[in-house]
Design a protein around this motif. Structure first.
Motif, PDB file in Angstrom:
ATOM      1  N   PRO A  45       0.818  -1.211   0.000  1.00 52.67           N
ATOM      2  CA  PRO A  45       0.000   0.000   0.000  1.00 52.67           C
ATOM      3  C   PRO A  45       0.852   1.261   0.000  1.00 52.67           C
ATOM      4  O   PRO A  45       1.899   1.323   0.660  1.00 52.67           O
ATOM      5  N   ILE A  46       0.416   2.230  -0.764  1.00 55.62           N
ATOM      6  CA  ILE A  46       1.058   3.545  -0.826  1.00 55.62           C
ATOM      7  C   ILE A  46       0.111   4.537  -0.163  1.00 55.62           C
ATOM      8  O   ILE A  46      -1.021   4.725  -0.627  1.00 55.62           O
ATOM      9  N   SER A  47       0.543   5.131   0.916  1.00 55.36           N
ATOM     10  CA  SER A  47      -0.334   6.061   1.632  1.00 55.36           C
ATOM     11  C   SER A  47      -0.637   7.277   0.766  1.00 55.36           C
ATOM     12  O   SER A  47       0.115   7.603  -0.166  1.00 55.36           O
ATOM     13  N   ALA A  48      -1.725   7.936   1.076  1.00 52.73           N
ATOM     14  CA  ALA A  48      -2.083   9.140   0.331  1.00 52.73           C
ATOM     15  C   ALA A  48      -0.983  10.192   0.428  1.00 52.73           C
ATOM     16  O   ALA A  48      -0.701  10.897  -0.541  1.00 52.73           O
ATOM     17  N   ARG A  49      -0.351  10.274   1.584  1.00 52.96           N
ATOM     18  CA  ARG A  49       0.737  11.246   1.755  1.00 52.96           C
ATOM     19  C   ARG A  49       1.920  10.879   0.867  1.00 52.96           C
ATOM     20  O   ARG A  49       2.510  11.741   0.209  1.00 52.96           O
ATOM     21  N   GLN A  50       2.286   9.596   0.820  1.00 52.31           N
ATOM     22  CA  GLN A  50       3.347   9.153  -0.083  1.00 52.31           C
ATOM     23  C   GLN A  50       2.982   9.432  -1.533  1.00 52.31           C
ATOM     24  O   GLN A  50       3.801   9.910  -2.316  1.00 52.31           O
ATOM     25  N   ALA A  51       1.760   9.106  -1.888  1.00 51.49           N
ATOM     26  CA  ALA A  51       1.306   9.310  -3.269  1.00 51.49           C
ATOM     27  C   ALA A  51       1.426  10.763  -3.672  1.00 51.49           C
ATOM     28  O   ALA A  51       1.821  11.086  -4.798  1.00 51.49           O
ATOM     29  N   SER A  52       1.113  11.654  -2.757  1.00 52.23           N
ATOM     30  CA  SER A  52       1.232  13.086  -3.038  1.00 52.23           C
ATOM     31  C   SER A  52       2.696  13.493  -3.176  1.00 52.23           C
ATOM     32  O   SER A  52       3.086  14.215  -4.100  1.00 52.23           O
ATOM     33  N   ASP A  53       3.527  12.998  -2.267  1.00 53.00           N
ATOM     34  CA  ASP A  53       4.952  13.340  -2.302  1.00 53.00           C
ATOM     35  C   ASP A  53       5.622  12.805  -3.565  1.00 53.00           C
ATOM     36  O   ASP A  53       6.549  13.432  -4.095  1.00 53.00           O
ATOM     37  N   TRP A  54       5.174  11.669  -4.060  1.00 49.48           N
ATOM     38  CA  TRP A  54       5.772  11.037  -5.241  1.00 49.48           C
ATOM     39  C   TRP A  54       5.212  11.591  -6.551  1.00 49.48           C
ATOM     40  O   TRP A  54       5.682  11.208  -7.623  1.00 49.48           O
ATOM     41  N   GLY A  55       4.226  12.447  -6.493  1.00 50.19           N
ATOM     42  CA  GLY A  55       3.638  12.977  -7.717  1.00 50.19           C
ATOM     43  C   GLY A  55       2.608  12.062  -8.345  1.00 50.19           C
ATOM     44  O   GLY A  55       2.212  12.249  -9.496  1.00 50.19           O
ATOM     45  N   MET A  56       2.160  11.078  -7.594  1.00 48.06           N
ATOM     46  CA  MET A  56       1.170  10.130  -8.088  1.00 48.06           C
ATOM     47  C   MET A  56      -0.222  10.745  -8.127  1.00 48.06           C
ATOM     48  O   MET A  56      -1.037  10.410  -8.990  1.00 48.06           O
ATOM     49  N   ILE A  57      -0.498  11.648  -7.179  1.00 45.70           N
ATOM     50  CA  ILE A  57      -1.782  12.337  -7.110  1.00 45.70           C
ATOM     51  C   ILE A  57      -1.536  13.828  -6.923  1.00 45.70           C
ATOM     52  O   ILE A  57      -0.416  14.264  -6.628  1.00 45.70           O
ATOM     53  N   TRP A  58      -2.606  14.610  -7.067  1.00 43.16           N
ATOM     54  CA  TRP A  58      -2.466  16.056  -6.943  1.00 43.16           C
ATOM     55  C   TRP A  58      -2.228  16.485  -5.508  1.00 43.16           C
ATOM     56  O   TRP A  58      -1.301  17.222  -5.211  1.00 43.16           O
TER      57      TRP A  58
END
Length: 259
Positions: A166-179
């Motif tokens: 699982p990729i946390s929402a915070r990680q996803a944001s930091d990685w550029g995966m989400i806005w």
């Protein structure tokens, strides 16, 4: 708005909210839901100036409903992807108005990639994204192999697909995966404000932005510059451009007509 069995569709001041409504199944995708999402997206795009996808209950979407159609191991996955997932995903990626995924909770498997198909992804801190496919001997689908390397790079995409962690929402944001990732408490008000902002904007221009950004992966630099010029020329002839310039000169908020 039309009545559906597995989703709800509500229109409020130019914002269409499409809510996955199988909370008891963590909004898992079955044949009916995929057909209803496709229909609702097509219908809403004719009236709305922005469309929001979100989930009912604690999850955004847990992915493919493995109990749909009987024995999952005998399911014709290629047929399901071609005939059911592809039309659904195209109804989102080719939508003429901006789309937002408001990820209210876990998004796993095809549910994660459904979320990532929107133009903008906003997730609550409690959410996470999980490419769960290799856990059951499959590869990421529902557009995941296209979106992931483009949104967070080859290294992160490969790790996410292979390890199925699982990729946390915070990680996803930091990685550029989400806005963006926002606090749980202010999540709903935040995505509603984001949607309202887009609903008051220059809708035709937003469509041109979508065409330009999404088209860049298939173009050379020269082709992209040509596409920019073509789209900008069209925008420059719109009433919204005239209104935007006048509003700027008069130091007032622009009143865009959208369509």
């Amino acid at each position: 708005m039309k009545d559906y069995q597995t989703i709800t569709l509500e229109m409020i001041e130019g914002v269409a909210v499409l809510c996955l409504n199988r909370a008891d199944k963590m909004n898992a995708l079955n044949t009916q839901m995929r057909a209803e999402i496709t229909d609702a997206m097509t219908h809403a795009a004719r009236e709305a100036r922005v469309i929001v996808l979100t989930g009912k209950g604690k999850a955004f979407c847990s992915g493919q409903d493995l109990s749909d159609g009987g024995n999952a191991t005998t399911l014709d996955l290629e047929r399901v992807l071609r005939e059911e997932y592809v039309p659904m995903l195209r109804s989102i990626t080719e939508c003429p108005v901006p789309t937002i995924s408001a990820v209210n909770g876990p998004a796993a498997g095809a549910g994660a990639n459904l979320a990532l198909s929107a133009d903008v992804v906003i997730a609550t801190e409690a959410a996470y994204f999980l490419q769960a496919f290799t856990r059951i001997g499959l590869i990421p689908d529902a557009g995941g192999t296209w979106a992931l390397p483009r949104q967070m790079g080859m290294a992160k995409a490969m790790g996410a697909a292979l390890f199925a962690e699982p990729i946390s929402a915070r990680q996803a944001s930091d990685w550029g995966m989400i806005w963006e990732c926002v606090s749980d408490e202010g999540f709903e008000a935040h995505w509603q404000a984001r949607a309202a902002h887009l609903a008051k904007g220059p809708t035709q221009t937003y469509n041109a932005v979508k065409q330009a950004i999404r088209g860049t992966w298939d173009n050379t630099m020269e082709q992209q510059l040509d596409l920019e010029a073509k789209l900008q020329g069209s925008c420059g002839q719109s009433r919204d451009f005239q209104e935007g310039v006048m509003a700027f000169l008069e130091k007032r908020p622009a009143n865009f007509e959208g369509r």
